[in-house]
Design a protein around this motif. Structure first.
Motif, PDB file in Angstrom:
ATOM      1  N   LEU A 156      47.262 -31.801  70.961  1.00 14.26           N
ATOM      2  CA  LEU A 156      47.586 -31.052  69.752  1.00 14.26           C
ATOM      3  C   LEU A 156      46.314 -30.339  69.303  1.00 14.26           C
ATOM      4  CD1 LEU A 156      49.702 -30.513  67.452  1.00 14.26           C
ATOM      5  CD2 LEU A 156      48.824 -32.567  66.324  1.00 14.26           C
ATOM      6  N   PHE A 207      44.440 -27.743  66.153  1.00 16.73           N
ATOM      7  CA  PHE A 207      44.472 -27.126  64.827  1.00 16.73           C
ATOM      8  C   PHE A 207      43.333 -26.119  64.726  1.00 16.73           C
ATOM      9  CE2 PHE A 207      46.379 -31.316  64.005  1.00 16.73           C
ATOM     10  CZ  PHE A 207      47.533 -30.950  63.306  1.00 16.73           C
ATOM     11  N   PRO A 233      51.222 -28.032  71.185  1.00 18.40           N
ATOM     12  CA  PRO A 233      51.295 -27.289  69.914  1.00 18.40           C
ATOM     13  C   PRO A 233      49.914 -26.858  69.429  1.00 18.40           C
ATOM     14  CG  PRO A 233      52.563 -29.334  69.808  1.00 18.40           C
ATOM     15  CD  PRO A 233      51.729 -29.409  71.042  1.00 18.40           C
ATOM     16  N   ILE A 275      48.378 -25.229  65.929  1.00 17.64           N
ATOM     17  CA  ILE A 275      48.749 -24.965  64.540  1.00 17.64           C
ATOM     18  C   ILE A 275      47.641 -24.169  63.847  1.00 17.64           C
ATOM     19  CG2 ILE A 275      49.545 -25.987  62.380  1.00 17.64           C
ATOM     20  CD1 ILE A 275      51.255 -26.688  64.858  1.00 17.64           C
ATOM     21  N   GLY A 295      49.932 -21.486  58.079  1.00 12.20           N
ATOM     22  CA  GLY A 295      51.062 -22.384  57.854  1.00 12.20           C
ATOM     23  C   GLY A 295      51.057 -23.067  56.504  1.00 12.20           C
ATOM     24  N   LEU A 323      50.581 -30.258  56.012  1.00 13.83           N
ATOM     25  CA  LEU A 323      50.930 -29.626  57.283  1.00 13.83           C
ATOM     26  C   LEU A 323      50.414 -30.451  58.463  1.00 13.83           C
ATOM     27  CD1 LEU A 323      52.027 -27.371  59.024  1.00 13.83           C
ATOM     28  CD2 LEU A 323      50.014 -25.989  58.442  1.00 13.83           C
ATOM     29  N   ILE A 324      49.212 -31.002  58.345  1.00 19.07           N
ATOM     30  CA  ILE A 324      48.674 -31.878  59.399  1.00 19.07           C
ATOM     31  C   ILE A 324      49.561 -33.100  59.571  1.00 19.07           C
ATOM     32  CG2 ILE A 324      46.748 -33.428  59.949  1.00 19.07           C
ATOM     33  CD1 ILE A 324      44.905 -31.299  58.598  1.00 19.07           C
ATOM     34  N   ASP A 356      52.775 -33.467  58.979  1.00 21.91           N
ATOM     35  CA  ASP A 356      54.037 -33.126  59.632  1.00 21.91           C
ATOM     36  C   ASP A 356      53.833 -32.744  61.094  1.00 21.91           C
ATOM     37  OD1 ASP A 356      55.182 -33.654  57.219  1.00 21.91           O
ATOM     38  OD2 ASP A 356      55.550 -31.556  56.683  1.00 21.91           O
ATOM     39  N   SER A 357      52.702 -32.121  61.401  1.00 22.13           N
ATOM     40  CA  SER A 357      52.422 -31.734  62.787  1.00 22.13           C
ATOM     41  C   SER A 357      52.135 -32.959  63.641  1.00 22.13           C
ATOM     42  CB  SER A 357      51.228 -30.774  62.830  1.00 22.13           C
ATOM     43  OG  SER A 357      51.494 -29.605  62.087  1.00 22.13           O
ATOM     44  N   GLU A 372      55.446 -34.752  64.302  1.00 23.97           N
ATOM     45  CA  GLU A 372      56.266 -34.098  65.321  1.00 23.97           C
ATOM     46  C   GLU A 372      55.735 -34.381  66.715  1.00 23.97           C
ATOM     47  OE1 GLU A 372      57.983 -29.633  66.400  1.00 23.97           O
ATOM     48  OE2 GLU A 372      56.960 -30.013  64.496  1.00 23.97           O
ATOM     49  N   ALA A 373      54.402 -34.440  66.853  1.00 26.50           N
ATOM     50  CA  ALA A 373      53.806 -34.710  68.163  1.00 26.50           C
ATOM     51  C   ALA A 373      53.909 -36.182  68.543  1.00 26.50           C
ATOM     52  CB  ALA A 373      52.347 -34.269  68.170  1.00 26.50           C
TER      53      ALA A 373
END
Length: 531
Positions: free
Chosen positions: A95, A97, A121, A123, A128, A377-378, A380-381, A384-385
């Motif tokens: 992941l 960012f 992903p 981000i 975002g 946002l972190i 939720d990311s 998801e991962a």
């Protein structure tokens, strides 16, 4: 191994030793792909572009993540060049960012995007975070220069060509006519010139004009100095090309000629009846990728990007008045302008160092409320991962959001305790608009408007008057940018003004976390301005 070889191709040719190191590592590691996470080690491998983002991710991810940052502490994200170690870490990431909004150097973004495995992903937090109520403000650039502040700009999305944030727009000088030489160059952080346009050695079409080309990402602009060795009328021809991918054939976007009146009457140029004259404010020679048209995108009345208007280059003259005359500094670094002491007309770069950016100020975290949006946002990311870690990420985020709420209150209370008459911020780097907006501390100025040469007496007088008239109690320098600030330090000492520290983009050995950084800034502002 395909994505790893991309790293070799992406590294600049001038960095031969790094390329050799990559090849050695490939031979040692063979052609096998990176080993996937084992059942016994469920920690996510997370890559961030900056240390500030890495700290936010660690607070949310806890023991379930391993975080590495491309840009190290004490470095400047705007100019950092990725290393072999950075490439290796990116290749193994699950992941990623970035802040983006053109905060990071384009080579950082390109290296990240080129070397992440397929499906990983990536981000962009600043973009975002608006979905989580982050407050976005435009980047306003107004340093009150005596002459026009001129740069280059790329507009439009390039959607027709499938352009993305790793694409390049090439702006190349193909010809210059005039009585002397035209040199457009950028002054790096430590005073070294980096040429974009240099008519002293001609323009060579056989090499694709590579020696006289500025490369920008989509929706960005850059600053530079423009020097003219003799007075008169100059005409500069530019061509624009879009390169969607590193190995893609460039797409032609068009050509245009721009006119400069250097030390002469701009209203009496042959062949131009009643031209529009631009002589002040912020302007860019701009190409729109979507319309394939050049323009001059300018705010002749000051205020930066907020009130920009579009001007036709065919009927517009850019004035370089006699008050733009500057002496060539001593030393060998500026011999391309002439002998030391000779006078040339020069439009200033205004902001020191490589400073490519877009329309939105990317330094959102200077408002703690925006950092809270990043954290959400972190959270939720990461969830998801790694869905199995959802409850842990939620608990960590709740705890950290409470810490940030307390930090926000501390910032407000501490800065509010500074008498309003003392609440003026003079800094090294234009990175504190969010701090100013969130906590009511206006930015009064930063460094000197012309870093390309030794500051003139007028420059010093202007800075001195700003400090004196506003009764500024202190100026604030970012520790990692001290080399850029000699003029500000000298004037501050002459005026008996304190020189204090403030942190913008990077940690160091004194400040190692986001909370610590923001508390330090609040305390430093109070200590230095409230007295």
């Amino acid at each position: 191994m395909e994505y790893f070889l991309v790293a070799v191709l992406r590294v600049r040719a001038s960095r031969a030793r790094l390329t050799a190191a990559v090849l050695v590592l490939v031979m040692l590691s063979g052609c096998s792909a990176p080993v996937a996470l084992s059942d016994s080690d469920r920690r996510l491998q997370v890559m961030t572009t900056t240390g500030i983002l890495a700290d936010l991710v660690r607070n949310v991810g806890g023991d379930r993540v391993v975080v590495d940052s491309v840009v190290p502490d004490n470095a400047d994200a705007h100019v950092y060049e990725p290393t072999l170690r950075d490439v290796r870490n990116i290749v193994y990431a699950d992941l990623a960012f970035s802040n983006y909004l053109l905060l990071e150097a384009q080579n950082v973004i390109k290296t990240l995007d080129a070397n992440l495995r397929a499906g990983v992903p990536s981000i962009s937090l600043a973009e975002g975070a608006s979905k989580y109520a982050a407050e976005i403000i435009p980047l306003v650039e107004d340093v009150s220069l005596d002459t026009i502040w001129l740069g280059l700009r790329v507009q439009g999305t390039g959607a027709e060509y499938q352009a993305n944030r790793s694409s390049d727009v090439l702006l190349s000088a193909t010809d210059v006519s005039g009585p002397g030489e035209l040199v457009a160059y950028l002054t790096e952080s430590f005073g070294n010139p980096d040429f974009y346009i240099n008519s002293t050695d001609g323009f060579d079409a056989t090499n694709g004009f590579r020696d006289d080309t500025a490369t920008l990402p989509p929706d960005a602009h850059t600053h530079m100095s423009w020097a003219f060795t003799k007075p008169g009328v100059y005409r500069l021809s530019l061509k624009a090309q879009l390169r969607v991918a590193h190995d893609a054939r460039p797409i032609d976007l068009g050509n245009q000629t721009f006119t400069f009146a250097v030390g002469v009457d701009p209203h009496s140029i042959s062949g131009m009846a009643a031209p529009t004259v631009l002589s002040a404010g912020h302007a860019d020679l701009a190409i729109d990728m979507d319309s394939r048209r050049f323009s001059i995108y300018a705010d002749p009345h000051g205020g930066g990007d907020v009130h920009q208007e579009v001007y036709d280059p065919a009927t517009t003259v850019i004035e370089v008045p006699n008050k733009a005359l500057k002496e060539v500094p001593s030393g060998t670094g500026y011999r391309f302008l002439g002998r030391p002491g000779e006078r040339v007309h020069q439009l200033p770069q205004a902001v020191l160092g490589r400073h490519v950016h877009g329309e939105i100020d990317p330094h959102l975290w200077q408002d703690v409320g925006n950092a809270q949006a990043y954290v959400e946002l972190i959270r939720d990311s990461l969830t998801e991962a790694d869905p199995q870690g959802a409850s842990e990420y939620r608990r960590n985020a709740e705890r950290y959001l409470a810490d940030l709420a307390a930090l926000d209150a501390y910032m407000s209370e501490t800065i509010a305790s500074i008498p309003p008459a003392n609440r003026y911020l003079v800094t090294t780097h234009d990175a504190f608009a969010y701090l100013a907006h969130a906590y009511d501390i206006p930015v009064a100025g930063f460094v000197t408007p012309n870093p390309a040469t030794e500051p003139s007496l007028a420059d010093r007088v202007k800075l001195t008057e700003t400090i004196r008239n506003l009764r500024v109690r202190a100026v604030f320098l970012e520790p990692n940018l001290k080399a850029r600030s000699s003029t500000l330090v000298e004037v501050a000492k002459e005026q008996g003004v304190a020189v204090c520290a403030i942190y913008g983009d990077a940690f160091d050995d004194t400040v190692r976390s986001y909370v610590q950084m923001m508390r330090f800034n609040a305390d430093s502002l109070k200590k230095c301005l409230a007295r």
